[in-house]
Design a protein around this motif. Structure first.
Motif, PDB file in Angstrom:
ATOM      1  N   SER A  15       0.830  -1.203   0.000  1.00 47.17           N
ATOM      2  CA  SER A  15       0.000   0.000   0.000  1.00 47.17           C
ATOM      3  C   SER A  15       0.860   1.246   0.000  1.00 47.17           C
ATOM      4  O   SER A  15       2.084   1.193   0.211  1.00 47.17           O
ATOM      5  CB  SER A  15      -0.924   0.001   1.223  1.00 47.17           C
ATOM      6  OG  SER A  15      -1.881  -1.037   1.144  1.00 47.17           O
ATOM      7  N   MET A  16       0.206   2.387  -0.199  1.00 39.36           N
ATOM      8  CA  MET A  16       0.896   3.660  -0.327  1.00 39.36           C
ATOM      9  C   MET A  16       0.168   4.724   0.496  1.00 39.36           C
ATOM     10  O   MET A  16      -1.049   4.686   0.648  1.00 39.36           O
ATOM     11  CB  MET A  16       0.945   4.070  -1.807  1.00 39.36           C
ATOM     12  CG  MET A  16       1.599   5.408  -2.089  1.00 39.36           C
ATOM     13  SD  MET A  16       1.878   5.706  -3.865  1.00 39.36           S
ATOM     14  CE  MET A  16       0.199   5.701  -4.498  1.00 39.36           C
ATOM     15  N   TYR A  69      -3.513   6.310   0.333  1.00 38.27           N
ATOM     16  CA  TYR A  69      -3.952   6.366  -1.056  1.00 38.27           C
ATOM     17  C   TYR A  69      -5.246   5.575  -1.235  1.00 38.27           C
ATOM     18  O   TYR A  69      -5.371   4.435  -0.768  1.00 38.27           O
ATOM     19  CB  TYR A  69      -2.839   5.801  -1.937  1.00 38.27           C
ATOM     20  CG  TYR A  69      -3.136   5.754  -3.405  1.00 38.27           C
ATOM     21  CD1 TYR A  69      -3.564   6.892  -4.095  1.00 38.27           C
ATOM     22  CD2 TYR A  69      -2.955   4.580  -4.121  1.00 38.27           C
ATOM     23  CE1 TYR A  69      -3.815   6.849  -5.455  1.00 38.27           C
ATOM     24  CE2 TYR A  69      -3.195   4.520  -5.496  1.00 38.27           C
ATOM     25  CZ  TYR A  69      -3.633   5.665  -6.151  1.00 38.27           C
ATOM     26  OH  TYR A  69      -3.888   5.619  -7.498  1.00 38.27           O
ATOM     27  N   GLY A 118      -6.464   4.198  -3.746  1.00 39.86           N
ATOM     28  CA  GLY A 118      -6.368   3.048  -4.648  1.00 39.86           C
ATOM     29  C   GLY A 118      -5.615   1.866  -4.084  1.00 39.86           C
ATOM     30  O   GLY A 118      -5.278   0.938  -4.830  1.00 39.86           O
ATOM     31  N   ASN A 119      -5.349   1.863  -2.775  1.00 36.03           N
ATOM     32  CA  ASN A 119      -4.623   0.744  -2.170  1.00 36.03           C
ATOM     33  C   ASN A 119      -5.424  -0.561  -2.286  1.00 36.03           C
ATOM     34  O   ASN A 119      -6.663  -0.522  -2.260  1.00 36.03           O
ATOM     35  CB  ASN A 119      -4.346   1.035  -0.687  1.00 36.03           C
ATOM     36  CG  ASN A 119      -3.225   2.021  -0.509  1.00 36.03           C
ATOM     37  OD1 ASN A 119      -2.358   2.168  -1.371  1.00 36.03           O
ATOM     38  ND2 ASN A 119      -3.223   2.709   0.626  1.00 36.03           N
ATOM     39  N   VAL A 147      -1.501  -1.270  -4.041  1.00 35.60           N
ATOM     40  CA  VAL A 147      -0.947  -0.923  -5.348  1.00 35.60           C
ATOM     41  C   VAL A 147      -0.161  -2.079  -5.972  1.00 35.60           C
ATOM     42  O   VAL A 147       0.068  -2.080  -7.184  1.00 35.60           O
ATOM     43  CB  VAL A 147      -0.054   0.330  -5.264  1.00 35.60           C
ATOM     44  CG1 VAL A 147      -0.884   1.552  -4.914  1.00 35.60           C
ATOM     45  CG2 VAL A 147       1.078   0.151  -4.246  1.00 35.60           C
ATOM     46  N   SER A 176       8.143   2.108 -12.263  1.00 39.24           N
ATOM     47  CA  SER A 176       6.953   2.966 -12.325  1.00 39.24           C
ATOM     48  C   SER A 176       7.362   4.374 -12.741  1.00 39.24           C
ATOM     49  O   SER A 176       8.464   4.828 -12.436  1.00 39.24           O
ATOM     50  CB  SER A 176       6.264   3.013 -10.961  1.00 39.24           C
ATOM     51  OG  SER A 176       5.181   3.924 -10.964  1.00 39.24           O
ATOM     52  N   LYS A 210       2.365   4.959  -8.686  1.00 40.55           N
ATOM     53  CA  LYS A 210       1.040   4.358  -8.492  1.00 40.55           C
ATOM     54  C   LYS A 210       0.866   3.061  -9.282  1.00 40.55           C
ATOM     55  O   LYS A 210       0.349   2.081  -8.761  1.00 40.55           O
ATOM     56  CB  LYS A 210      -0.054   5.351  -8.891  1.00 40.55           C
ATOM     57  CG  LYS A 210      -0.058   6.633  -8.070  1.00 40.55           C
ATOM     58  CD  LYS A 210      -1.062   7.629  -8.623  1.00 40.55           C
ATOM     59  CE  LYS A 210      -1.045   8.925  -7.829  1.00 40.55           C
ATOM     60  NZ  LYS A 210      -1.946   9.952  -8.420  1.00 40.55           N
ATOM     61  N   GLU A 211       1.276   3.081 -10.522  1.00 40.10           N
ATOM     62  CA  GLU A 211       1.184   1.903 -11.386  1.00 40.10           C
ATOM     63  C   GLU A 211       2.563   1.267 -11.488  1.00 40.10           C
ATOM     64  O   GLU A 211       3.515   1.899 -11.925  1.00 40.10           O
ATOM     65  CB  GLU A 211       0.675   2.294 -12.781  1.00 40.10           C
ATOM     66  CG  GLU A 211      -0.706   2.947 -12.793  1.00 40.10           C
ATOM     67  CD  GLU A 211      -1.793   1.960 -12.405  1.00 40.10           C
ATOM     68  OE1 GLU A 211      -1.608   0.751 -12.672  1.00 40.10           O
ATOM     69  OE2 GLU A 211      -2.816   2.395 -11.851  1.00 40.10           O
ATOM     70  N   TRP A 212       2.658  -0.011 -11.094  1.00 38.98           N
ATOM     71  CA  TRP A 212       3.948  -0.684 -11.035  1.00 38.98           C
ATOM     72  C   TRP A 212       3.996  -1.862 -12.009  1.00 38.98           C
ATOM     73  O   TRP A 212       3.058  -2.651 -12.080  1.00 38.98           O
ATOM     74  CB  TRP A 212       4.231  -1.172  -9.620  1.00 38.98           C
ATOM     75  CG  TRP A 212       4.464  -0.028  -8.674  1.00 38.98           C
ATOM     76  CD1 TRP A 212       3.544   0.601  -7.884  1.00 38.98           C
ATOM     77  CD2 TRP A 212       5.703   0.647  -8.460  1.00 38.98           C
ATOM     78  NE1 TRP A 212       4.140   1.617  -7.179  1.00 38.98           N
ATOM     79  CE2 TRP A 212       5.468   1.670  -7.502  1.00 38.98           C
ATOM     80  CE3 TRP A 212       6.995   0.483  -8.963  1.00 38.98           C
ATOM     81  CZ2 TRP A 212       6.471   2.526  -7.057  1.00 38.98           C
ATOM     82  CZ3 TRP A 212       8.002   1.325  -8.520  1.00 38.98           C
ATOM     83  CH2 TRP A 212       7.740   2.334  -7.583  1.00 38.98           C
TER      84      TRP A 212
END
Length: 561
Positions: A233-234, A247, A249-250, A252, A289, A293-295
């Motif tokens: 998570s972030m 974040y 969107g967790n 990630v 990345s 956010k996108e990995w």
């Protein structure tokens, strides 16, 4: 009679006892209503008991839950539950383990008599083994250093933290800051458990170019959410790491692997993007990345390389000139049992790490028993690679003889590279900031917190630290074998673990001419002055070592300022 009852209730709520404010629903289930204007509820802890699960309810909503070894027979110490965060009208829903055959009758538990409310929680040191110049939590349990970064003259250290006891539980990120890497100020809890799980280890980066869109120079944290599965998570901070927003969107990064944790991100100048390395079983996964956010998964490293005696954890990937160093902490599987830090030297192109050494080669960053979870500060000035270890070992970390707190960090160390017989090795030196804490003039007597400057080291040399009770630590340099050893078999208290007594031995990769030895109340850290050897060991003498005997070398004692 009514007036008397009201007066008693007011006295109970005003700061002394809450012993009659609970309702017993079964032998292992109770509820307690807490109404107070004071800041803390002090929870009595008994370490030998099982874990009670506490749910904190506000207006019929669950606002917090955690585990705590609430006292059954006696209180070892107290820990604070901060009531002010939610307001002082709360309901505690408490589930105890066990039954009357093992714990007795629930209404007779010691915790009910000793639970109190108060406006303050006393953190005055009550431990003779608390270090004088190493970072420790004010109270509670600490293990891995997390999310370390430097910004605007301040060093930030986060750490795996249990605020509700001095043994591992309730993983949270605690936070401390320093301007000199030696004196630390506790800043409170930074990232706390949520619906995705407790908060395991991770990193922080300073996003100088606002690649994530949280703002220029935002501090972005990555951590493992330890729920039913381990996911990454972030969170981000716009006030220099004091407060974090998770974040939306967790998580990630996800995986179906059971041991999938400890993300460590860094900016790759050559590729103009971010890389992230994390532990996945007994290998390290590497990702890339553009925006944090996108990995994208790039590759894995580890199969057949180094020690595989346990789970790989807490990685780091550091560029040093033309080389890269992959730091890999492992538990168990260390050279003398339990946890330790190994590393690999090689090349990295932003996609794949390639190790220079043969698969069977294992290199250890520190040859003591008490050096683990070592990772570096992000954004350190002057291109320095400054790391902090956790100064303990999973074999006995929960049992060492302290209670107000458990565990410290080792000294900050600057890493570099050197070569010996065609191989690259990591050099480890105490950070220059450490030496500023000691007086320049040497002392005649050894004190509980001191720096020993060792020079003119001969082929065979030894240093023995001891006290009037015959407790001692013997350090020996063997120039013929190119080894340095530390024997702590008779160092003091050791009955808390059969794994504690030991002699640790390190290769010196050539001759040793000078050394630096740091003694604190419960630790000894020895370094070759050229950085070719490091050894970190805990000790628990019943009284401080105040005698020193040196053979084949000269020793100057520098007291702490």
């Amino acid at each position: 009679m009514k007036r008397k009852i009201q007066t008693m209730a007011l006295c109970l709520l005003a700061g002394v006892s809450l012993s009659h404010a609970q309702t017993f629903l079964s032998q292992n289930h109770a509820m307690k209503r807490v109404k107070t204007t004071e800041k803390y509820l002090l929870l009595p802890v008994e370490e030998s008991e099982g874990i009670a699960h506490i749910r904190v309810l506000k207006d019929n909503r669950l606002v917090k839950e955690f585990n705590c070894k609430l006292a059954i027979n006696k209180t070892d110490y107290q820990v604070p539950l901060d009531l002010s965060e939610f307001g002082g009208d709360l309901l505690l829903d408490i589930q105890f383990p066990g039954d009357t055959r093992t714990t007795g009758v629930i209404r007779d538990f010691a915790c009910w008599q000793e639970m109190k409310v108060a406006d303050n929680f006393d953190t005055t040191n009550r431990e003779k083994y608390r270090p004088a110049y190493h970072h420790t939590p004010l109270y509670g349990w600490m293990n891995d250093p997390n999310g370390m970064f430097y910004k605007d003259g301040v060093w930030h250290l986060y750490f795996q933290y249990n605020p509700y006891g001095s043994q591992w539980e309730n993983m949270t990120w605690g936070h401390s800051t320093s301007t000199d890497l030696t004196h630390w100020t506790y800043e409170g809890e930074a990232i706390t458990p949520d619906a995705l799980g407790t908060i395991f280890s991770g990193c922080c980066v300073v996003d100088k170019a606002n690649t994530a869109g949280f703002g220029k120079d935002a501090v972005v944290a990555f951590y493992t959410s330890a729920g039913a599965s381990q996911t990454q998570s972030m969170a981000y901070s716009t006030d220099d790491g004091k407060n974090f927003t998770k974040y939306a969107g967790n998580p990630v990064i996800t995986s179906n692997m059971p041991d999938f944790r400890d993300p460590n991100a860094f900016w790759n100048d050559e590729l103009g993007q971010w890389n992230l390395i994390l532990a996945a079983g007994q290998q390290m996964n590497i990702y890339s990345s553009k925006d944090l956010k996108e990995w994208k998964y790039e590759s894995s490293f580890g199969e057949g390389y180094g020690s595989h005696g346990g789970v790989w954890e807490c990685p780091d990937l550091l560029r040093m000139g033309d080389k890269w160093v992959l730091v890999c902490n492992i538990n168990p599987g260390g050279p003398f049992g339990g946890s330790a830090t190994q590393y690999f030297v090689g090349t990295f192109d932003g996609h794949k790490f390639t190790c220079d050494s043969a698969p069977g080669v294992t290199k250890w960053m520190d040859y003591g028993k008490d050096h683990y979870a070592t990772v570096a500060f992000d954004n350190a000035p002057d291109g320095r690679h400054i790391v902090l270890p956790w100064m303990s070992n999973w074999q006995y970390a929960n049992q060492v003889p302290t209670r107000q707190f458990r565990s410290a960090n080792g000294l900050p160390r600057d890493l570099g590279l050197f070569t010996y017989r065609g191989e690259y090795y990591v050099s480890v030196k105490p950070s220059p900031e450490v030496f500023v804490s000691f007086v320049a003039k040497s002392s005649a007597k050894l004190s509980p917190a001191a720096y020993l400057e060792v020079t003119d080291v001969k082929t065979n040399a030894s240093i023995t630290l001891s006290n009037a009770k015959g407790e001692r630590v013997v350090m020996t340099y063997n120039g013929m074998d190119e080894t340095f050893s530390m024997n702590r078999d008779a160092s003091g208290l050791s009955d808390f673990s059969t794994d504690f007594k030991c002699t640790t031995v390190a290769p010196t990769y050539g001759a040793v001419k000078a050394m630096q030895i740091f003694v604190d109340h419960s630790s000894i850290e020895a370094f070759d002055a050229d950085g070719k050897m490091a050894m970190t060991n805990l000790v628990f003498p019943s009284e401080p070592y105040d005698r020193i005997a040196a053979k084949g070398c000269k020793v100057k004692i520098h007291a702490l300022k």
